[in-house]
Enzyme design. Structure first.
Site, PDB file in Angstrom:
ATOM      1  N   ASP A   1      27.970  39.813  37.654  1.00  0.00           N
ATOM      2  CA  ASP A   1      28.562  39.414  38.931  1.00  0.00           C
ATOM      3  C   ASP A   1      28.775  40.610  39.838  1.00  0.00           C
ATOM      4  O   ASP A   1      29.734  41.364  39.667  1.00  0.00           O
ATOM      5  CB  ASP A   1      29.906  38.704  38.642  1.00  0.00           C
ATOM      6  CG  ASP A   1      30.620  38.281  39.909  1.00  0.00           C
ATOM      7  OD1 ASP A   1      31.843  38.021  39.837  1.00  0.00           O
ATOM      8  OD2 ASP A   1      29.964  38.220  40.962  1.00  0.00           O
TER       9      ASP A   1
ATOM     10  N   ASP B   1      26.264  38.946  46.340  1.00  0.00           N
ATOM     11  CA  ASP B   1      27.090  38.447  45.239  1.00  0.00           C
ATOM     12  C   ASP B   1      26.280  37.592  44.260  1.00  0.00           C
ATOM     13  O   ASP B   1      26.127  36.376  44.457  1.00  0.00           O
ATOM     14  CB  ASP B   1      28.257  37.623  45.805  1.00  0.00           C
ATOM     15  CG  ASP B   1      29.219  37.170  44.729  1.00  0.00           C
ATOM     16  OD1 ASP B   1      30.220  36.518  45.070  1.00  0.00           O
ATOM     17  OD2 ASP B   1      28.965  37.463  43.537  1.00  0.00           O
TER      18      ASP B   1
HETATM   19  O1  F41 Z   1      34.022  32.404  42.975  1.00  0.00           O
HETATM   20  C1  F41 Z   1      32.888  32.748  43.214  1.00  0.00           C
HETATM   21  C2  F41 Z   1      31.981  33.324  42.166  1.00  0.00           C
HETATM   22  N1  F41 Z   1      32.636  33.361  40.870  1.00  0.00           N
HETATM   23  C3  F41 Z   1      32.048  34.419  40.047  1.00  0.00           C
HETATM   24  C4  F41 Z   1      32.708  34.487  38.706  1.00  0.00           C
HETATM   25  C5  F41 Z   1      32.649  33.155  38.002  1.00  0.00           C
HETATM   26  C6  F41 Z   1      33.223  32.070  38.864  1.00  0.00           C
HETATM   27  C7  F41 Z   1      32.559  32.029  40.223  1.00  0.00           C
HETATM   28  N2  F41 Z   1      32.334  32.673  44.432  1.00  0.00           N
HETATM   29  C8  F41 Z   1      32.996  32.194  45.532  1.00  0.00           C
HETATM   30  C9  F41 Z   1      33.391  33.083  46.505  1.00  0.00           C
HETATM   31  C10 F41 Z   1      34.029  32.639  47.657  1.00  0.00           C
HETATM   32  C11 F41 Z   1      34.265  31.294  47.797  1.00  0.00           C
HETATM   33  C12 F41 Z   1      33.865  30.405  46.834  1.00  0.00           C
HETATM   34  C13 F41 Z   1      33.208  30.843  45.669  1.00  0.00           C
HETATM   35  O2  F41 Z   1      34.191  29.155  47.210  1.00  0.00           O
HETATM   36  C14 F41 Z   1      34.858  29.258  48.467  1.00  0.00           C
HETATM   37  O3  F41 Z   1      34.855  30.633  48.819  1.00  0.00           O
END
Ligand code: F41
Length: 326
Positions: A33, A218
């Site tokens: 990640d 990301d």
């Molecule tokens: O949370 C994440 C990525 N995350 C990485 C580690 C595992 C669980 C998911 N992305 C994300 C980043 C910003 C956001 C979102 C999702 O939804 C609304 O805003």
């Protein structure tokens, strides 16, 4: 200097990509990640009711594990998921490259999203360690620990649609891309691989958006989360589309021809093919878009939808992020 390569295997809908990592001789499948900086794992310290289907790291079975007395960690992600626990050090190998005495964060609690995602045994953060959550002392990521041993202080991501891809550490494999690599300077002060993204194109029509939020690269996010007005402008070009709160975002008839969408990586516009911008079926005729709104969070998040179409270079030596066609 060393180089290392590891497979990145997709889960359903390419929601996430998992890679095998050896910790004290125990192999777990972790989600690499670039949007976070903690290396944490499912561990035998979790309630067994939460570890079904997962591989757990058992520190008592590693002869090289050392506890970090008193240290703890607690992380929450943009999607509302999170985890927490305690910390130790062990030898962590990826693709034949071993970081010795790497901080390994053992989960003692994980949110329900992680319990139910049985393919995922934890995360390996590849952002910058100023956002590592270990207290009282922030810890380095695996990449930061091993960086000085690598041929070049960089790593690349080649994620594929419904197929295995690779992460490479220490070298850029020219067989994995075509044409030039287009770089943008990275502002790492916020801990992310962050760059400016001040224009976009929809169906070949370019728009500048001086007020557009900076973007982060990301790999841990499945979709492309863009500023709200940009998402609106994109789906205005898709007949029958709507922002459906029950589905959690923009949906449209699967028969739609999605326009191409160009995203600015610094001064370069990377055009994403509309034909690859559908994320998943909601039902037999309704589809959920790969482009979604960031709800004006102030950050655009360029996730796997981009990495599936562009080869990516995370260059810590020059603090820059680059993409190339593939
Ligand atoms: O949370 C994440 C990525 N995350 C990485 C580690 C595992 C669980 C998911 N992305 C994300 C980043 C910003 C956001 C979102 C999702 O939804 C609304 O805003």
């Amino acid at each position: 200097g060393e180089t290392a390569e590891v497979t990145a295997s997709p889960e359903a809908n390419d929601a996430e990509y998992l890679s095998p990592v050896s910790i004290g001789g125990q192999t777990l499948n972790l989600d690499f990640d670039t949007g976070s900086a903690d290396l944490w794992v499912f561990s035998t310290e979790l309630p067994t009711s939460e570890t079904s289907g997962h591989t757990t790291f058992d520190p008592s079975k590693s002869s090289t594990f050392k506890k970090y007395d008193g240290a703890t960690w607690k992380i929450s992600y943009g999607d509302g998921s999170g985890a927490s626990g305690d910390v130790g050090f062990d030898n962590v190998a990826i693709g034949g490259a071993t970081a010795t005495s790497q901080a390994v964060e053992l989960a003692t609690s994980v949110s329900s999203q992680f319990v139910s995602d049985q393919a995922n045994d934890g995360l390996l953060g590849l952002a910058f360690s100023n956002i590592n959550t270990v207290s009282p002392t922030k810890q380095k990521t695996w990449f930061e620990t091993i960086k000085s041993q690598l041929e070049n202080p960089l790593f690349t991501a080649d994620l594929e649609k419904d197929a295995s891809g690779t992460y490479d550490f220490g070298n850029i494999d020219s067989s994995k891309y075509t044409g030039d690599i287009h770089y943008a300077p990275v502002d790492k002060s916020g801990g992310f691989w962050e760059f400016n993204s001040k224009s976009y194109s929809i169906g070949g029509t370019k728009s500048s958006c001086t007020t557009c939020s900076p973007a982060i690269a990301d790999t841990g996010t499945s979709l492309l989360l863009v500023d709200d007005d940009v998402a609106k402008a994109y789906y205005a070009q898709v007949d029958g589309s709507k922002n459906d709160s029950t589905q959690g975002g923009y949906v449209y008839p699967c028969s739609s021809n999605l326009p191409d969408f160009g995203i600015a990586i610094g001064d370069y516009i990377a055009v994403l093919k509309g034909s690859d911008l559908t994320y998943a079926n909601v039902d037999s005729s309704t589809c959920f878009g790969g482009i979604q709104s960031n709800a004006n969070s102030g950050m655009q998040i360029f996730g796997d939808v981009m990495f599936k179409q562009y080869f990516a270079v995370f260059d810590a030596g020059n603090t820059q992020f680059g993409v190339a066609s593939k």
